[in-house]
Design a protein around this motif. Structure first.
Motif, short mmCIF file in Angstrom:
data_model
loop_
_atom_site.label_atom_id
_atom_site.label_comp_id
_atom_site.label_asym_id
_atom_site.label_seq_id
_atom_site.Cartn_x
_atom_site.Cartn_y
_atom_site.Cartn_z
N ARG A 40 0.81 -1.22 0.00
CA ARG A 40 0.00 0.00 0.00
C ARG A 40 0.84 1.27 0.00
O ARG A 40 0.29 2.37 0.08
N GLY B 62 -7.97 -0.13 6.47
CA GLY B 62 -7.25 1.05 6.91
C GLY B 62 -6.57 0.94 8.26
O GLY B 62 -6.14 1.96 8.82
N SER C 249 -5.50 5.90 1.90
CA SER C 249 -6.96 6.00 1.90
C SER C 249 -7.42 6.86 3.08
O SER C 249 -6.72 6.99 4.08
#
Length: 819
Positions: free
Chosen positions: A643, A725, A649
């Motif tokens: 990521r 997340g 995000s």
């Protein structure tokens, strides 16, 4: 530059002082007077130098003094404001100004007749001769014991040179010509120099044969050995450069040779014209057989910058003297601090002595630097001699913190060096402050930078009190502070004030008192390492090979690459491959007692790699900071490599902010655990179900799992947590076939409650790791920490470093003629 005064250096080294008077302003119709014309004539690009050189050249044709004489001449020049080709000093119009120029210089004794071969040697040639004379007393011939008496050199191995009384530097391949006794630490080397004949023993070497009976066929760089010669306490020593080699550099090469038959000293000149990996490449006079291990002298700065190693057909190779720093990392390498202290003490004694030959290297360097800007050799000898009485730095990071602070002060506040350096002594830090900028407003910024750095060294050590300095070192700190204050009287006013503040007694500064009476102000954030270490491992690209990189991360934002291999290595070789690059990065990131963290950006299948158990040195019976597991001394965390390839995000950012605020609590990484355990009857939670549950978990919750996550059910659940997340997670790498799922969850929840936030989490995890790795811990203690054996931590902030989504741009075309 004083007002209206300039210094012009002629091609032969003669210094001419030029004083330009204020202009006699001619009538320009407007009645304005250009009062700055004298200074602007002095500062004009090249024009004044050309005029001075032409006038001196014409006058010299009729001068042939029998003794050095001072020559003074005054003349006028006329400046035109219209052409602008000389200098533009007047406002628009046709005015002219006459200025008066006075020149003063010392004319040397004239040589006989006009034979060019008999003229006094140029500066470069003088330096060659001077340093040949100074090097010879330090030059060593290395042979088999007893071979020093052999005039034909039948048992001769190579050259070396004294770097401190009783200590010789040479190439490892030179001493490698001896038998196994050399590598067993016996006095198996014959040492011959101007002071006599004796024996020595190898103390440190790199490379060093693993088997003393089988030396390598090829000696790789750094090819360096430190030899102890106890019977040579009165030997003269070379001056080791404190700065990295400057390329290109005019150099002289020294060593013993039998190239022409009998054994003799060889001396030649050449140029260090390039670096290639760890090698310093030479042209001109090249090393020959027997010269290996002899010194290479930078003729501009008057310092040894390398050792002769070998030659190819058209160029030679030398070992940069900075390779000496690699010996610090060997077992027993701390002796180098003693050696370099003796080096600096030796040169200060020689400089102060009225009997040492001509003041030694320092006076020779001063002759090279006459009227030159910069931190001058005499002051440097005094400063390094005083540094020699202080505690040594713990590693390069401790030096670089202070160097970085000074450069940000002198250059600009956002300065970050594009090159990572490896200083190991306080003197090495001075070497990184040369040639920052030229003279500005009459003040030499090199001098300002060095004095400010020295003041920061004093303060840095003083605030650590008796933990770092004994009584004698405390007195040395006080003496150094007084010396800096005296030397700083000529510094720029702003720097002088800053030095005074750095050394200011705490009563005046309003700071708490320290044992040495100095303040504890510092620009680098207190209580922090200089940088943390990023270990980036990419997913498999070729077969089973993982590409890797090791970087420094400054304040969570700026990244500086150190090492890497895009071809990669198999997973089984990662630990051994990364050991040395990781150790090097940690030395650069640590600052004294403040240790760099290790942040490993891994592909998810490597999340169970036991990084916290890795050691920086091969496992043996010796217990020190290098043999301890990484997780016992410092923070070791895992981050998700995947990521990092896209912007963070919103939920990742939101959850991170909540984790920083605290408190923290547990959410199971897998829904069926701990209630149903891992038995065959347990109903498995799907990846999407896990994602839905973990997405609904409150901010501040930390996914916890009692098993591994690099494969199987744990792998799927970890992917769901990352997609939801979550920046934090706890799991157990080696948790297969266990029955304590509920206990693990409960203990983890207690840990998170005590941590209260991300910073507290590190401290508690490290304490558990120390206990779980201690083979001598009591049964009760081990039982208390058993649940956390092999615990791993995901600690993955979204903006560390900030994501850079700027695309690479094609460089603009260069302007040129149209076709």
């Amino acid at each position: 530059m004083a007002k209206g005064i300039a210094q012009v250096r002629l091609d032969d080294g003669t210094v001419v002082w030029a004083r330009v008077s204020e202009a006699q302003e001619l009538d320009r119709g407007g009645g304005y007077r250009d009062t700055g014309i004298g200074d602007r004539v002095v500062s004009m690009a090249g024009g004044l130098t050309d005029v001075v050189q032409g006038v001196v050249r014409s006058l010299r044709a009729g001068l042939r003094p029998a003794a050095p004489v001072e020559v003074a001449v005054t003349f006028g020049i006329e400046l035109s404001a219209q052409s602008g080709k000389v200098i533009g000093v007047l406002a628009d119009g046709g005015g002219k100004a006459s200025v008066t120029v006075s020149l003063t210089w010392t004319e040397p004794v004239a040589g006989p007749a006009a034979d060019p071969a008999l003229r006094p040697p140029a500066r470069h040639e003088r330096a060659v001769n001077v340093f040949d004379e100074i090097v010879r007393p330090s030059l060593v011939r290395i042979a088999a014991p007893g071979g020093g008496y052999d005039p034909h050199g039948a048992h001769y191995w190579g050259s070396g040179f004294f770097i401190a009384p009783g200590w010789v530097l040479t190439c490892a391949h030179v001493v490698g010509k001896g038998d196994a006794a050399v590598w067993r630490g016996e006095r198996a080397l014959g040492i011959t120099w101007q002071g006599g004949v004796t024996t020595g023993e190898v103390v440190l070497a790199k490379p060093r044969p693993a088997d003393p009976e089988e030396p390598p066929h090829r000696w790789e760089f750094p090819d360096i050995a430190l030899v102890h010669v106890p019977d040579a306490r009165d030997a003269a020593c070379v001056w080791l450069s404190e700065r990295p080699p400057a390329i290109p550099a005019e150099v002289s090469l020294h060593g013993w040779s039998r190239e022409t038959g009998d054994l003799g000293i060889r001396h030649g000149v050449g140029k260090a014209h390039a670096t290639d990996g760890k090698a310093l490449l030479l042209r001109g006079s090249l090393p020959v057989e027997g010269c290996s291990g002899g010194p290479v002298v930078d003729l501009r700065h008057g310092a040894v910058i390398g050792m002769n190693k070998g030659r190819a057909e058209h160029e030679g190779a030398a070992v940069p003297v900075t390779a000496l720093r690699e010996l610090h990392d060997l077992r027993g390498g701390e002796i180098l601090h003693t050696v370099l202290r003796e080096h600096d003490r030796h040169h200060l004694r020689r400089f102060r002595s009225t009997t040492a030959a001509g003041g030694g290297w320092t006076r020779a360097q001063a002759d090279l630097r006459k009227a030159a800007p910069g931190f001058l050799p005499a002051a440097r000898a005094h400063l390094f001699g005083r540094f020699a009485e202080l505690p040594a730095p713990s590693g390069p990071g401790e030096v670089m913190v202070l160097v970085d602070d000074v450069k940000r002060r002198v250059l600009h506040s956002a300065y970050q060096s594009p090159i990572e350096h490896d200083p190991r002594t306080w003197r090495d830090g001075v070497g990184l402050l040369h040639d920052l900028r030229g003279d500005e407003n009459g003040h030499d910024l090199d001098v300002d930078a060095v004095l400010l750095y020295a003041a920061k060294v004093v303060r840095h050590l003083a605030v650590q009190g008796s933990r770092r300095c004994d009584e004698a070192q405390s007195a040395a700190l006080t003496g150094l502070a007084e010396w800096i204050t005296t030397q700083g009287e000529s510094a720029h006013q702003a720097i002088r004030e800053e030095i005074a503040q750095v050394l200011e007694p705490p009563a005046a500064a309003g700071a708490p008192a320290t044992e040495f009476g100095l303040s504890s102000v510092r620009e680098h954030p207190a209580g922090q390492a200089r940088a943390d270490v990023l270990v980036e491992i990419d997913p498999v690209h070729y077969g089973d090979r993982y590409p890797w990189r090791v970087k420094l991360l400054y304040e969570g934002r700026t990244v500086s690459p150190l090492a890497g291999d895009d071809r990669g290595v198999p997973r089984a070789e990662l630990r051994e491959t990364l050991r040395e690059p990781l150790a090097d990065a940690l030395r650069r990131g640590d600052s004294g007692e403040h240790l760099a963290a290790v942040e490993a950006l891994l592909p998810r299948e490597l999340f169970d790699e036991p990084l916290d158990t890795w050691r920086l040195s091969p496992e043996d019976d010796l217990f020190d900071e290098h043999s301890m597991a990484l997780g016992e001394r410092r923070i070791v965390v895992i981050r998700d490599r995947r990521r990092r390839d896209r912007p963070a995000s919103p939920e990742w950012r939101r959850r991170w902010k909540a984790a920083v605020r605290g408190p923290l609590s547990v959410v199971p990484l897998r829904g069926e655990v701990p209630a149903s355990g891992h038995g065959p009857g347990a109903r498995r939670e799907s990846r999407r179900a896990a994602y839905a549950r973990l997405s609904d978990a409150e901010d501040g919750t930390v996914p916890v799992y009692c098993g591994p996550v690099g494969s199987g059910d744990g792998f799927d659940a970890m992917a769901a947590a990352l997609a939801a997340g979550h920046p934090l997670a706890l799991w157990r790498r080696c948790g297969r076939d266990h029955t304590d799922c509920q206990e693990f969850q409960a203990r983890a929840d207690e840990l998170l409650v005590r941590a209260d936030g991300v910073e507290g989490l590190h401290r508690h995890i490290r304490a558990l790791r120390i206990i779980s790795m201690d083979p001598d811990a009591t049964p009760d203690t081990v039982s208390e920490a058993a649940w956390a054996a092999s615990v791993a931590v995901l600690f993955d902030p979204p903006d560390r470093p900030p994501y850079d989504d700027l695309p690479l741009q094609v460089p603009p075309r260069l302007p040129g003629p149209r076709t």
